[in-house]
Design a protein around this motif. Structure first.
Motif, PDB file in Angstrom:
ATOM      1  N   PRO A 176      -6.562  -3.068 -12.658  1.00  0.00           N
ATOM      2  CA  PRO A 176      -6.475  -4.458 -12.193  1.00  0.00           C
ATOM      3  C   PRO A 176      -5.042  -4.948 -12.024  1.00  0.00           C
ATOM      4  CG  PRO A 176      -8.100  -4.233 -13.956  1.00  0.00           C
ATOM      5  CD  PRO A 176      -7.358  -2.940 -13.895  1.00  0.00           C
ATOM      6  N   ALA A 177      -4.114  -4.367 -12.796  1.00  0.00           N
ATOM      7  CA  ALA A 177      -2.728  -4.816 -12.724  1.00  0.00           C
ATOM      8  C   ALA A 177      -2.111  -4.573 -11.352  1.00  0.00           C
ATOM      9  CB  ALA A 177      -1.898  -4.110 -13.796  1.00  0.00           C
ATOM     10  N   SER A 178      -2.673  -3.609 -10.608  1.00  0.00           N
ATOM     11  CA  SER A 178      -2.133  -3.316  -9.274  1.00  0.00           C
ATOM     12  C   SER A 178      -2.409  -4.452  -8.301  1.00  0.00           C
ATOM     13  CB  SER A 178      -2.745  -2.024  -8.734  1.00  0.00           C
ATOM     14  OG  SER A 178      -4.109  -2.233  -8.383  1.00  0.00           O
ATOM     15  N   GLY A 179      -3.471  -5.205  -8.559  1.00  0.00           N
ATOM     16  CA  GLY A 179      -3.852  -6.292  -7.662  1.00  0.00           C
ATOM     17  C   GLY A 179      -4.326  -5.819  -6.306  1.00  0.00           C
ATOM     18  N   PHE A 180      -4.634  -4.520  -6.197  1.00  0.00           N
ATOM     19  CA  PHE A 180      -4.946  -3.948  -4.888  1.00  0.00           C
ATOM     20  C   PHE A 180      -6.235  -4.516  -4.312  1.00  0.00           C
ATOM     21  CE2 PHE A 180      -5.305   0.022  -2.124  1.00  0.00           C
ATOM     22  CZ  PHE A 180      -4.290  -0.414  -1.292  1.00  0.00           C
ATOM     23  N   ALA A 181      -7.250  -4.674  -5.164  1.00  0.00           N
ATOM     24  CA  ALA A 181      -8.501  -5.250  -4.667  1.00  0.00           C
ATOM     25  C   ALA A 181      -8.283  -6.673  -4.183  1.00  0.00           C
ATOM     26  CB  ALA A 181      -9.564  -5.207  -5.761  1.00  0.00           C
ATOM     27  N   GLY A 182      -7.427  -7.406  -4.912  1.00  0.00           N
ATOM     28  CA  GLY A 182      -7.115  -8.766  -4.495  1.00  0.00           C
ATOM     29  C   GLY A 182      -6.395  -8.818  -3.160  1.00  0.00           C
ATOM     30  N   ILE A 183      -5.507  -7.853  -2.937  1.00  0.00           N
ATOM     31  CA  ILE A 183      -4.781  -7.786  -1.668  1.00  0.00           C
ATOM     32  C   ILE A 183      -5.763  -7.609  -0.514  1.00  0.00           C
ATOM     33  CG2 ILE A 183      -3.203  -6.372  -0.283  1.00  0.00           C
ATOM     34  CD1 ILE A 183      -1.688  -5.777  -2.911  1.00  0.00           C
ATOM     35  N   LEU A 184      -6.701  -6.682  -0.671  1.00  0.00           N
ATOM     36  CA  LEU A 184      -7.645  -6.391   0.407  1.00  0.00           C
ATOM     37  C   LEU A 184      -8.750  -7.440   0.521  1.00  0.00           C
ATOM     38  CD1 LEU A 184      -8.007  -2.504   0.119  1.00  0.00           C
ATOM     39  CD2 LEU A 184      -6.614  -3.834   1.714  1.00  0.00           C
ATOM     40  N   SER A 185      -8.762  -8.387  -0.410  1.00  0.00           N
ATOM     41  CA  SER A 185      -9.688  -9.520  -0.312  1.00  0.00           C
ATOM     42  C   SER A 185      -9.027 -10.717   0.360  1.00  0.00           C
ATOM     43  CB  SER A 185     -10.177  -9.940  -1.705  1.00  0.00           C
ATOM     44  OG  SER A 185     -10.984  -8.952  -2.281  1.00  0.00           O
ATOM     45  N   GLY A 186      -7.705 -10.658   0.492  1.00  0.00           N
ATOM     46  CA  GLY A 186      -6.962 -11.812   0.986  1.00  0.00           C
ATOM     47  C   GLY A 186      -6.442 -11.645   2.394  1.00  0.00           C
ATOM     48  N   THR A 187      -5.443 -12.467   2.722  1.00  0.00           N
ATOM     49  CA  THR A 187      -4.904 -12.465   4.081  1.00  0.00           C
ATOM     50  C   THR A 187      -3.430 -12.088   4.141  1.00  0.00           C
ATOM     51  OG1 THR A 187      -4.489 -14.850   3.893  1.00  0.00           O
ATOM     52  CG2 THR A 187      -6.562 -14.166   4.918  1.00  0.00           C
ATOM     53  N   THR A 188      -2.730 -12.043   3.001  1.00  0.00           N
ATOM     54  CA  THR A 188      -1.341 -11.623   3.006  1.00  0.00           C
ATOM     55  C   THR A 188      -1.254 -10.173   3.487  1.00  0.00           C
ATOM     56  OG1 THR A 188      -0.856 -13.088   1.137  1.00  0.00           O
ATOM     57  CG2 THR A 188       0.735 -11.343   1.599  1.00  0.00           C
ATOM     58  N   ASN A 189      -0.360  -9.924   4.433  1.00  0.00           N
ATOM     59  CA  ASN A 189      -0.190  -8.601   5.073  1.00  0.00           C
ATOM     60  C   ASN A 189      -1.372  -8.214   5.968  1.00  0.00           C
ATOM     61  OD1 ASN A 189       2.364  -7.938   3.882  1.00  0.00           O
ATOM     62  ND2 ASN A 189       1.298  -7.450   1.977  1.00  0.00           N
ATOM     63  N   SER A 190      -2.328  -9.108   6.144  1.00  0.00           N
ATOM     64  CA  SER A 190      -3.485  -8.814   6.988  1.00  0.00           C
ATOM     65  C   SER A 190      -3.125  -9.052   8.456  1.00  0.00           C
ATOM     66  CB  SER A 190      -4.670  -9.689   6.578  1.00  0.00           C
ATOM     67  OG  SER A 190      -4.444 -11.037   6.940  1.00  0.00           O
ATOM     68  N   PRO A 191      -3.924  -8.580   9.399  1.00  0.00           N
ATOM     69  CA  PRO A 191      -5.171  -7.842   9.153  1.00  0.00           C
ATOM     70  C   PRO A 191      -4.896  -6.423   8.679  1.00  0.00           C
ATOM     71  CG  PRO A 191      -4.737  -7.964  11.499  1.00  0.00           C
ATOM     72  CD  PRO A 191      -3.710  -8.830  10.844  1.00  0.00           C
TER      73      PRO A 191
END
Length: 257
Positions: A135-150
């Motif tokens: 969880p510390a990587s925050g990777f799942a959160g990144i792919l749930s959000g819009t920063t650096n998206s699409p």
């Protein structure tokens, strides 16, 4: 085909998102949410099979490719993994209308993110476990959000991960060093681009979130040659999400370490 949320489902949606009533929902957002419940074809319950269909909604990742919906047919029909994953379950089916068919659902189906779609499809359960393992990587959160998206995600199936563990000799996710797992996951992600399969070209060099490249080959079907000179086949394409797109692959891509 309309998957129609009940009054109770809409009330829960409004409460969960902090809206006092429907008038508080931005018009553009409400339009896409409603279109996300509509398919441009009459699909009765007996015709539903487990897999992806296209709704009429558009997310922020693409102005033209409409959002994908994952239907899972079991004893009933779950949409995008059910209510706990931003989806719903069909409670009453096959209400005939003069211009289509209605299926009543118990939740308002939100526009699914990369992570929502990965969770919904049980063929990606190991990928989801890998994304959430640290969880510390925050990777799942990144792919749930819009920063650096699409994002464009080349998603290994469960079978691909099983083969990867056998190939590398790791006993499971817990045995993979944190830096190896995180770099490997990032190697499957392209940031800042919603790359549909029709945009892939033979010999194309793709730069990933891990700052390493792989090569696309289209001869004999779409494939990826990774930095370790291993070849993975792209076995499913164009699962459109609100913040990116997913293509399924049959082998875990291996970057250089």
């Amino acid at each position: 085909t309309v998957f129609a949320p009940t009054n109770t489902a809409f009330s829960a949606f409004l409460t969960a998102n902090g809206y006092a009533n429907l008038n508080d929902v931005p018009t553009a957002a409400l339009k896409e949410i409603l279109l996300n419940h509509v398919l441009m074809a009459k699909v009765k319950s007996g015709d539903i099979t487990t897999g992806y269909v296209k709704t009429l909604a558009k997310g922020n990742a693409s102005a033209s490719n409409t959002i994908s919906m994952y239907l899972e047919k079991g004893s009933g029909v779950d949409i995008n993994g059910g209510k706990t994953n931003g989806g719903a379950t069909v409670t009453t089916s096959d209400i005939e209308a003069s211009n289509g068919v209605i299926h009543v659902v118990d939740g308002v189906v939100g526009l699914p993110t990369i992570v929502n779609h990965a969770v919904a499809n049980k063929n990606f359960s190991t990928l989801v476990a890998a994304l959430t393992y640290n969880p510390a990587s925050g990777f799942a959160g990144i792919l749930s959000g819009t920063t650096n998206s699409p994002f464009t995600v080349f998603a290994p199936t469960n079978a691909a991960f099983t083969s990867f563990l056998s190939e590398t000799g790791y006993s499971g996710l817990s045995a993979i060093p944190v830096n190896v797992l995180q770099t490997t996951l990032k190697y499957h992600v392209v940031t800042g681009a919603n790359v549909e399969s029709k945009a892939l070209t033979n010999g194309q060099t793709v730069t990933t979130f891990a700052a390493q490249n792989f090569t696309v080959n289209l001869t004999g079907g779409p494939k990826i040659t990774d930095a370790s000179n291993r070849v993975s086949a792209i076995i499913a394409t164009d699962v459109q999400c609100s913040n990116g797109i997913i293509h399924a692959i049959d082998k875990v891509l291996l970057p250089k370490f």
